[in-house]
Structure formats: structure tokens, C-alpha cells
Write a protein that holds these residues in place. Sequence first.
Motif, mmCIF file in Angstrom:
data_model
loop_
_atom_site.group_PDB
_atom_site.id
_atom_site.type_symbol
_atom_site.label_atom_id
_atom_site.label_comp_id
_atom_site.label_asym_id
_atom_site.label_seq_id
_atom_site.Cartn_x
_atom_site.Cartn_y
_atom_site.Cartn_z
ATOM 1 N N THR A 142 37.043 46.934 39.359
ATOM 2 C CA THR A 142 38.113 46.746 38.532
ATOM 3 C C THR A 142 38.158 45.374 37.830
ATOM 4 N N ALA A 143 37.623 44.461 38.760
ATOM 5 C CA ALA A 143 37.480 42.945 38.103
ATOM 6 C C ALA A 143 36.323 43.227 37.113
ATOM 7 N N ALA A 144 35.489 43.998 37.227
ATOM 8 C CA ALA A 144 34.466 43.946 35.884
ATOM 9 C C ALA A 144 35.084 44.406 34.753
ATOM 10 N N GLU A 145 36.106 45.418 34.859
ATOM 11 C CA GLU A 145 36.835 46.082 33.693
ATOM 12 C C GLU A 145 37.533 44.808 33.053
ATOM 13 N N LYS A 146 38.256 44.027 33.841
ATOM 14 C CA LYS A 146 39.127 43.202 33.243
ATOM 15 C C LYS A 146 38.069 42.090 32.495
ATOM 16 N N ALA A 147 36.998 41.566 32.954
ATOM 17 C CA ALA A 147 35.918 40.641 32.226
ATOM 18 C C ALA A 147 35.659 41.536 31.135
ATOM 19 N N MET A 148 35.369 43.012 31.155
ATOM 20 C CA MET A 148 34.779 43.570 29.992
ATOM 21 C C MET A 148 35.830 43.686 28.968
ATOM 22 N N THR A 149 37.235 43.803 29.202
ATOM 23 C CA THR A 149 38.352 44.150 28.443
ATOM 24 C C THR A 149 38.358 42.824 27.281
ATOM 25 N N GLU A 150 38.200 41.506 28.103
ATOM 26 C CA GLU A 150 38.294 40.220 27.455
ATOM 27 C C GLU A 150 37.042 40.182 26.561
ATOM 28 N N SER A 151 36.029 40.608 27.096
ATOM 29 C CA SER A 151 34.860 40.355 26.186
ATOM 30 C C SER A 151 34.725 41.221 25.001
ATOM 31 N N ILE A 152 35.392 42.283 24.894
ATOM 32 C CA ILE A 152 35.433 43.242 23.870
ATOM 33 C C ILE A 152 36.532 42.525 22.784
ATOM 34 N N ARG A 153 37.531 42.271 23.464
ATOM 35 C CA ARG A 153 38.477 41.400 22.658
ATOM 36 C C ARG A 153 38.196 40.296 21.963
ATOM 37 N N THR A 154 37.307 39.514 22.472
ATOM 38 C CA THR A 154 36.858 37.930 21.549
ATOM 39 C C THR A 154 35.406 38.444 21.108
ATOM 40 N N GLY A 155 34.736 39.572 21.170
ATOM 41 C CA GLY A 155 33.526 39.767 20.695
ATOM 42 C C GLY A 155 32.184 38.913 21.432
ATOM 43 N N SER A 156 32.763 38.592 22.680
ATOM 44 C CA SER A 156 31.652 37.828 23.136
ATOM 45 C C SER A 156 31.557 38.003 24.592
ATOM 46 N N VAL A 157 30.261 38.317 25.294
ATOM 47 C CA VAL A 157 30.387 38.543 26.574
ATOM 48 C C VAL A 157 30.757 37.595 27.538
ATOM 49 N N ARG A 158 31.610 37.636 28.383
ATOM 50 C CA ARG A 158 31.707 36.407 29.295
ATOM 51 C C ARG A 158 31.348 36.865 30.831
ATOM 52 N N PRO A 159 31.061 36.222 31.639
ATOM 53 C CA PRO A 159 30.928 36.561 33.071
ATOM 54 C C PRO A 159 32.140 36.972 33.738
ATOM 55 N N MET A 160 32.093 37.563 35.020
ATOM 56 C CA MET A 160 33.128 37.771 35.835
ATOM 57 C C MET A 160 33.305 36.559 36.608
ATOM 58 N N ARG A 161 34.376 36.244 36.914
ATOM 59 C CA ARG A 161 35.044 35.118 37.404
ATOM 60 C C ARG A 161 35.996 35.249 38.777
ATOM 61 N N MET A 162 36.163 34.242 39.441
ATOM 62 C CA MET A 162 37.238 34.707 40.756
ATOM 63 C C MET A 162 38.590 34.924 40.159
ATOM 64 N N ASP A 163 39.072 34.382 38.804
ATOM 65 C CA ASP A 163 40.218 34.975 38.549
ATOM 66 C C ASP A 163 40.365 36.448 38.416
ATOM 67 N N ASP A 164 39.239 36.931 37.880
ATOM 68 C CA ASP A 164 39.037 38.329 37.676
ATOM 69 C C ASP A 164 39.162 39.027 38.963
ATOM 70 N N MET A 165 38.595 38.495 39.889
ATOM 71 C CA MET A 165 38.439 38.968 41.451
ATOM 72 C C MET A 165 39.970 39.133 42.064
ATOM 73 N N ARG A 166 40.637 37.889 41.851
ATOM 74 C CA ARG A 166 41.891 37.931 42.505
ATOM 75 C C ARG A 166 43.023 38.685 41.644
ATOM 76 N N ALA A 167 42.674 38.953 40.396
ATOM 77 C CA ALA A 167 43.666 39.840 39.544
ATOM 78 C C ALA A 167 43.518 41.299 40.079
ATOM 79 N N ALA A 168 42.033 41.740 40.440
ATOM 80 C CA ALA A 168 41.825 43.108 40.920
ATOM 81 C C ALA A 168 42.607 43.279 42.265
ATOM 82 N N LEU A 169 42.288 42.031 43.230
ATOM 83 C CA LEU A 169 43.033 42.061 44.567
ATOM 84 C C LEU A 169 44.534 42.675 44.491
#
Length: 420
Positions: free
Chosen positions: A353-380
Motif C-alpha cells: 500500500t505504501a509503495a502504491e502511494k509513492a508510485m502514484t506520486e511518481s507517475i503524477r510528477t513524472g519522476s520516480v521518488r523513493p518510499m518514505r516514512m510518510d508513505d508508511m504512516r499513511a498506509a498504516l
Amino acid sequence: MTDPLSALEAAVQALPDDRTLRVRYAELLADAGRHGEAIEQASVVLREAPEDEAAKAVVRRAALAAAEPPGSTPAAAPPDDRHEDIDWSELEASIANPTEPPFVERVVAEHDEELVAEAGETAEDADPVAELRRETVRLADVGGLEVVKRRIDESFLQPMAHPEIAAAFGKKLRGGLLLYGPPGCGKTFLARAIAGELGAHFISVTLSDVLDRFIGESEKNIHRVFRTAREHAPAVLFFDEMDAIGAKRSGNTFSSFRNVVNQILVEMDGVDSQNDGVYVLAATNHPWEVDAALKRPGRFDRMVLVRPPDDDAREAILRVHLRRRPIEGIDLGDLVRRTKGFSGADLEHLVTTAAEKAMTESIRTGSVRPMRMDDMRAALKEVKPSIGPWVQTARNVAEYSNGSGEYDDMVEWLREEKQL
């Protein structure tokens, strides 16, 4: 005018999951005197819905008609309030496991006949497709769960690993171990690790490998997997979802399911069973649903609770699922504290779930960004532990159904977790 049977056959082919439609087709087949086909169609329904009374009625009626002597006049199908003097349970049992199925014919593929000819067997005795492999995983590959691994080692592996000592004490090299616990906590992986520790072949059996729509074939499938294990000894024969394969016979009204349990009992300790070198393991979320006869001495007489992953296990699981993903600033210690009570499957879902959040933002911005704790907290906030219903059931069993003490390890864990 279109033949109703042909029309229904086409409809069943178009809607294979429509049980009501298939039962109606079976009823018309029985009315037309095509009893074998009627039983086959009704059995498809009973495989998915064992409690379906209409399908069971078709099987009884068609089997009774098929058993009529040649030249006799079959009795018309009676309404439900007639033939009260017939013992349907006895009749069902009498046709449930014939030596050779008399009501249907099976088509054997050419390649099956060739394999059987090589083995010197008849086509009906050919082994079904069963997964047979050598395992390379070991208990050391299982993260955490030290209490569970120690119990498995002491109660199961050590006696099996020292055959000369076992022989001195008259113990045969066979055994049955039932792994139980909440869903998604690694019972199957532990079974594979046990096979790896023993250096044995691993044969995995699920409900779909055993159940067959043809009368008597499910029992034959049980015999075949045991025979495969004996031929490849030392072997670990692993039954997954044992509460489905070996459910309580008292709760099964359809005799084919009861006969599966009977066949397992025969294979495990029957007079002709030669199971030296065959280690029978099983996994279940609900051991209280497994037939009591399967848990008696000489069968699955050892039970080990596979607990939800502890702190060390959760850290190891999170590392595995994060390993091949782009990550940045992940605080594993914080995640371990926040995921108490999560199963292994829950942890995988959390990372996904956290990876999907990072992937969605990467697709939106056109640049791959790594998964961060913000993504993990949002997934929790979205992913919660899934073992709650199991814990509630386990608590009831611990309080009201543990007179024999077979669930003492579960009671101990519930108390440690302050759930009891």
C-alpha cells in the motif's frame, strides 16, 4: 422446437458458476434417465456448496434409479413427504465409496494411459498431479518465532533426525504434526522449512487436489498422495487448510466428505499402512474444526501454535518486502512498534500500500521518488491487523473448550497478549 436439455446445457456452459441453473440441468438429466450425467452435474454443485439440499436430492434419486436391476420399472421421483421409511443416510453411505464407480465413465487421456502402462498400473490407479520437490529453506530462514521453532525442533525434528536412537526405543520413523494459528502467519513456510531440515521431499496437498466430483475419487486421491510419499520417502506430506480437508464428520451431511476423513485415518494408521519415513504435517487456522479422530495418538498427536510474528519476525518480514523497492529514511524500529498484532500477510499488504502511494506520486510528477516514512504512516491508517476475528474465536475456545488441555499453548499466548 429447441430441446430443453440442450438449451440448459448451453446455458450451464455459458454460466458455469450458476448453481441453481446447474441443479435444474441435473434434475432434467435424471428425469431423462441419464443418471450418470445427473450425478456428475450435481456433484459439481456439491463440491462448491456441500449443504445444497437440491443437489443432494438429485444424487440420491439418480443413484437409486441407476441401481435398479435391468428390466425393472424405476419408481417415479417421490415428493419430499413420501418414502419416509427409506434410510437416506444408509443409502448415501452405500453408494458413496464403491470399489469402482458404477454410475459414470471417465475419459482417460492418451498421455495418462502411456504413463500408467510404464508403471504397470491401470488408468484408474494413475497418480494425480502432485507437487513434489526438494526444499532448501531451513528454520534459520524463518525470522523470529524462536519459541515456535524450539518447540518444533524438540517435539518433532530431533526424534526424526536421530533414527538410531529412535530405533533403540522402538519408535518408528513416522509422525504427524499439526501447525495452527491465525491466518497469514507463515504456517506453510514453516512446513517447508521442516522438510528442508529433514532433507526430505516435500509434497503439498490442498483441498482442490483432493476433492473430485466423481463418487469415490476423492478417497482415491488421498491414497495416491500417500502412496507417492511412501515411494519417495523420506518425504514430508503437507495438508494445507486441514479444517477443510479433515473437517468434523459429525458436521458433514454429505458422505463423500466424511469418507475423505475415513481414508486419511486408514492411510495414517491402517493395518496395511507402511509410513516409515513419511512425516505428515498439516496446517489450519481452526484446529477446533478438525475431526477429533485425526488428533488422537499416532495421527496428528502433536500440535504447535504458530503465533503472529514477534518484534524480530516483523522486522525481518518488513526488510524482505522493502528490500527491492526504492526507499529513503525508513525507520524500521518505529514500524515494528506500530505493527504489533500484524500477521505476515498484513505486513506485506502494508508495504504494498505504501509503495502504491509513492508510485502514484511518481507517475503524477513524472519522476520516480523513493518510499518514505510518510508513505508508511499513511498506509498504516488504511491497513489494520486482520487476525481480530481469529483471536475472538480463539478466546472462546480457550475459555470453554480446552478441558483436555490441547490448546494450552494458545491460552498461554492469549494471556501474554492480555487477550484472556
